[in-house]
Design an enzyme around this catalytic site. Structure first.
Site, PDB file in Angstrom:
ATOM      1  N   GLU A 181     -37.031   4.120 -24.313  1.00  0.00           N
ATOM      2  CA  GLU A 181     -38.064   3.079 -24.397  1.00  0.00           C
ATOM      3  C   GLU A 181     -38.280   2.452 -23.024  1.00  0.00           C
ATOM      4  O   GLU A 181     -39.399   2.252 -22.572  1.00  0.00           O
ATOM      5  CB  GLU A 181     -37.642   2.010 -25.409  1.00  0.00           C
ATOM      6  CG  GLU A 181     -38.658   0.872 -25.517  1.00  0.00           C
ATOM      7  CD  GLU A 181     -38.356  -0.095 -26.664  1.00  0.00           C
ATOM      8  OE1 GLU A 181     -37.279  -0.015 -27.261  1.00  0.00           O
ATOM      9  OE2 GLU A 181     -39.229  -0.933 -26.939  1.00  0.00           O
ATOM     10  N   GLU A 208     -34.361 -11.184 -19.240  1.00  0.00           N
ATOM     11  CA  GLU A 208     -33.008 -11.752 -19.050  1.00  0.00           C
ATOM     12  C   GLU A 208     -31.964 -10.714 -19.450  1.00  0.00           C
ATOM     13  O   GLU A 208     -30.933 -10.561 -18.780  1.00  0.00           O
ATOM     14  CB  GLU A 208     -32.825 -13.024 -19.902  1.00  0.00           C
ATOM     15  CG  GLU A 208     -33.672 -14.222 -19.476  1.00  0.00           C
ATOM     16  CD  GLU A 208     -35.140 -14.101 -19.858  1.00  0.00           C
ATOM     17  OE1 GLU A 208     -35.441 -13.320 -20.786  1.00  0.00           O
ATOM     18  OE2 GLU A 208     -35.981 -14.772 -19.247  1.00  0.00           O
TER      19      GLU A 208
HETATM   20  C1  FAD Z   1     -44.880  -7.222 -28.108  1.00  0.00           C
HETATM   21  C2  FAD Z   1     -43.549  -7.000 -28.804  1.00  0.00           C
HETATM   22  C3  FAD Z   1     -43.348  -5.859 -29.544  1.00  0.00           C
HETATM   23  C4  FAD Z   1     -42.119  -5.651 -30.175  1.00  0.00           C
HETATM   24  N1  FAD Z   1     -41.966  -4.508 -30.935  1.00  0.00           N
HETATM   25  C5  FAD Z   1     -40.781  -4.306 -31.568  1.00  0.00           C
HETATM   26  C6  FAD Z   1     -40.609  -3.159 -32.406  1.00  0.00           C
HETATM   27  O1  FAD Z   1     -41.517  -2.327 -32.565  1.00  0.00           O
HETATM   28  N2  FAD Z   1     -39.428  -2.986 -33.047  1.00  0.00           N
HETATM   29  C7  FAD Z   1     -38.392  -3.864 -32.897  1.00  0.00           C
HETATM   30  O2  FAD Z   1     -37.335  -3.630 -33.480  1.00  0.00           O
HETATM   31  N3  FAD Z   1     -38.529  -4.988 -32.136  1.00  0.00           N
HETATM   32  C8  FAD Z   1     -39.701  -5.225 -31.481  1.00  0.00           C
HETATM   33  N4  FAD Z   1     -39.869  -6.352 -30.710  1.00  0.00           N
HETATM   34  C9  FAD Z   1     -38.785  -7.338 -30.667  1.00  0.00           C
HETATM   35  C10 FAD Z   1     -38.075  -7.396 -29.330  1.00  0.00           C
HETATM   36  O3  FAD Z   1     -37.258  -6.270 -29.145  1.00  0.00           O
HETATM   37  C11 FAD Z   1     -37.232  -8.718 -29.364  1.00  0.00           C
HETATM   38  O4  FAD Z   1     -38.172  -9.784 -29.420  1.00  0.00           O
HETATM   39  C12 FAD Z   1     -36.379  -8.846 -28.127  1.00  0.00           C
HETATM   40  O5  FAD Z   1     -35.323  -7.919 -28.176  1.00  0.00           O
HETATM   41  C13 FAD Z   1     -35.840 -10.270 -27.966  1.00  0.00           C
HETATM   42  O6  FAD Z   1     -35.170 -10.667 -29.111  1.00  0.00           O
HETATM   43  P1  FAD Z   1     -35.479 -12.065 -29.841  1.00  0.00           P
HETATM   44  O7  FAD Z   1     -36.964 -12.178 -30.003  1.00  0.00           O
HETATM   45  O8  FAD Z   1     -34.628 -12.127 -31.076  1.00  0.00           O
HETATM   46  O9  FAD Z   1     -35.064 -13.190 -28.820  1.00  0.00           O
HETATM   47  P2  FAD Z   1     -33.626 -13.863 -28.653  1.00  0.00           P
HETATM   48  O10 FAD Z   1     -32.577 -12.826 -28.598  1.00  0.00           O
HETATM   49  O11 FAD Z   1     -33.511 -14.946 -29.661  1.00  0.00           O
HETATM   50  O12 FAD Z   1     -33.780 -14.474 -27.214  1.00  0.00           O
HETATM   51  C14 FAD Z   1     -34.513 -15.655 -26.956  1.00  0.00           C
HETATM   52  C15 FAD Z   1     -34.482 -15.896 -25.448  1.00  0.00           C
HETATM   53  O13 FAD Z   1     -33.126 -16.061 -25.001  1.00  0.00           O
HETATM   54  C16 FAD Z   1     -32.831 -15.118 -23.984  1.00  0.00           C
HETATM   55  N5  FAD Z   1     -31.466 -14.617 -24.137  1.00  0.00           N
HETATM   56  C17 FAD Z   1     -30.880 -14.150 -25.273  1.00  0.00           C
HETATM   57  N6  FAD Z   1     -29.613 -13.744 -25.018  1.00  0.00           N
HETATM   58  C18 FAD Z   1     -29.394 -13.961 -23.694  1.00  0.00           C
HETATM   59  C19 FAD Z   1     -28.288 -13.744 -22.826  1.00  0.00           C
HETATM   60  N7  FAD Z   1     -27.145 -13.219 -23.269  1.00  0.00           N
HETATM   61  N8  FAD Z   1     -28.426 -14.091 -21.518  1.00  0.00           N
HETATM   62  C20 FAD Z   1     -29.573 -14.631 -21.050  1.00  0.00           C
HETATM   63  N9  FAD Z   1     -30.662 -14.867 -21.828  1.00  0.00           N
HETATM   64  C21 FAD Z   1     -30.569 -14.532 -23.131  1.00  0.00           C
HETATM   65  C22 FAD Z   1     -33.817 -13.981 -24.203  1.00  0.00           C
HETATM   66  O14 FAD Z   1     -34.033 -13.247 -23.038  1.00  0.00           O
HETATM   67  C23 FAD Z   1     -35.058 -14.723 -24.651  1.00  0.00           C
HETATM   68  O15 FAD Z   1     -35.774 -15.211 -23.542  1.00  0.00           O
HETATM   69  C24 FAD Z   1     -41.081  -6.597 -30.066  1.00  0.00           C
HETATM   70  C25 FAD Z   1     -41.296  -7.767 -29.315  1.00  0.00           C
HETATM   71  C26 FAD Z   1     -42.502  -7.969 -28.696  1.00  0.00           C
HETATM   72  C27 FAD Z   1     -42.697  -9.237 -27.897  1.00  0.00           C
END
Ligand code: FAD
Length: 397
Positions: free
Chosen positions: A248, A378
């Site tokens: 990916e 991040e």
């Molecule tokens: C346009 C789009 C398409 C997507 N398509 C898919 C898909 O097809 N299938 C799928 O499974 N998922 C999909 N996603 C989901 C995407 O993989 C997740 O949104 C992403 O992995 C972040 O997870 P979260 O939203 O739970 O954020 P969180 O994990 O809750 O993070 C919130 C914030 O905290 C920061 N953060 C978290 N942990 C840490 C750390 N240890 N150190 C520093 N900063 C940290 C993150 O960087 C982020 O800014 C998609 C997301 C988007 C925006």
């Protein structure tokens, strides 16, 4: 790395260029990038484009010919990406299938899975989505709670996924589910191929920031999969999930070619648009920003080539894809933001009201999601620190 291409590689480029001239949608070569805006016509347009690519032999460029790919080299695939970016070709609808699931099945799937699915991904007969993220498991993917329990010859799946792009028209989901609930977080996850057309699967669209039903919530309520649908081994799906994420990130990183094109477009607008009768490019602040972008765009491209050399040597992508993903998605977001700022108050217009032929507004909004999708910036920094630079592990709370 040698930056020149061989005679064969240049012949590959010429062949592709003439195919594109013949086959790009009407008006495309003249700069009229018209994709219908209403959802069903948009999907039909994108499906037709991908089918055309397949029929022309331009799908799965570096995939083995025995599974329907073109059997070309990774470098030829790079040429393909350059040319697609150069003509700003329409996006690929079966992106998850082509950029992630196909390469993962070819790397880790059973012979049955390769024979059964790979060709249908290429021909666009079956569309895929990626069921990884959950309400409490995005960056911390191993916290996922969706369960799969073996009953007789079936695996019964229950749970919820979120942000699942393309699920509303997908035929299959590459799903991660917990199959062991003992305390070992990264053990006990299994990768399943799940048929989306069954009673226990419900898809609820979520509208994205650019006002499209881009992604979805997925609910699994006693959905069913079988042993032949498992990719890799039961409970050892973590390595499969990482392999898919590496593919990916390599795919996302191909945005490096898009960056070069956007750079040219930014220079073009700055020459055309005026402030107090003078073209924007004569403004030192604009010039300074453009030079900064130009240097970074070149650095991103060279870094990408260096990482690509490593991928070609290793035969599969490694953690360096995180560097490309981080640099390219952050730079694109800034470049699109700058394009909007050059439009001043007109940048707030949307769709048919937009001030310029190029829809920078949509590109900018998409770029905000790109820095999150596939692992946020991040998290890429964590991967780079831990897996490339060998720094101590992130503190887990
Ligand atoms: C346009 C789009 C398409 C997507 N398509 C898919 C898909 O097809 N299938 C799928 O499974 N998922 C999909 N996603 C989901 C995407 O993989 C997740 O949104 C992403 O992995 C972040 O997870 P979260 O939203 O739970 O954020 P969180 O994990 O809750 O993070 C919130 C914030 O905290 C920061 N953060 C978290 N942990 C840490 C750390 N240890 N150190 C520093 N900063 C940290 C993150 O960087 C982020 O800014 C998609 C997301 C988007 C925006």
């Amino acid at each position: 790395m040698d930056f020149s291409y061989t005679v064969e590689e240049e012949a590959f480029r010429t062949e592709l260029r003439s195919w594109l001239e013949e086959n790009l949608p009407d008006g495309w070569l003249e700069g009229e990038f018209k994709i219908p805006n209403d959802e069903s016509s948009r999907i039909a347009f994108l499906r037709e484009w991908q089918s055309k690519l397949f029929e022309g032999g331009w799908s799965g460029i570096s995939w083995p010919a025995e599974y329907g790919g073109k059997g070309a080299t990774l470098l030829e695939e790079v040429i393909y990406e350059q040319e697609m970016a150069r003509v700003k070709a329409p996006p690929i609808i079966n992106l998850v299938g082509l950029a992630m699931v196909g390469p993962t099945l070819l790397q880790m799937g059973t012979e049955y899975q390769k024979q059964r699915y790979v060709n249908k991904i290429l021909s666009n007969k079956e569309i895929w989505c990626q069921g990884y993220s959950e309400p409490n498991a995005g960056s911390d993917l191993a916290a996922l709670q969706t369960r799969a329990v073996k009953k007789g010859d079936k695996w019964i799946i229950n749970g919820q996924k979120v942000w699942t792009s393309f699920a509303q028209y997908s035929d299959y989901c590459f799903l991660l589910a917990r199959t062991d609930t003992s305390d070992k977080k990264h053990y006990g996850i299994t990768a399943f191929i799940v048929n989306m057309h069954q009673k226990g699967v419900e898809v609820k669209p979520i509208r994205s920031i650019n006002d499209r039903p881009a992604f979805n919530e997925l609910f699994f309520n006693d959905a069913v999969a079988y042993d032949i649908d498992i990719v890799g081994e039961v409970n050892n799906g973590w390595s499969v999930s990482l392999a898919l994420l590496s593919h990916e990130r390599v795919g996302v990183a191909r945005k490096v070619f898009r960056i070069q094109k956007v750079m040219d477009e930014l220079i073009e607008i700055s020459k055309k648009e005026k402030e107090d009768g003078y073209p924007l490019i004569s403004n030192p602040i604009v010039r300074n920003k453009l030079i900064n972008f130009k240097i970074r765009a070149k650095a991103v491209l060279l870094t990408y080539y260096r990482n690509l050399t490593e991928t070609i040597r290793a035969g599969k992508p490694g953690p360096t894809g995180s560097v490309d993903k981080l640099l390219s998605s952050e730079l694109l977001k800034e470049m699109y933001g700058f394009a909007l700022s050059m439009q001043g108050p007109l940048s707030t217009l949307w769709l048919e009201d937009i001030a310029m032929k190029q829809d920078w507004q949509d590109d900018y909004l998409q770029s905000l999601g790109s820095r999150i999708a596939g692992g946020s910036s991040e998290i890429q920094k964590n991967v780079i620190a831990e897996r490339i630079l060998g720094l101590p592990k992130d503190i887990k709370y």
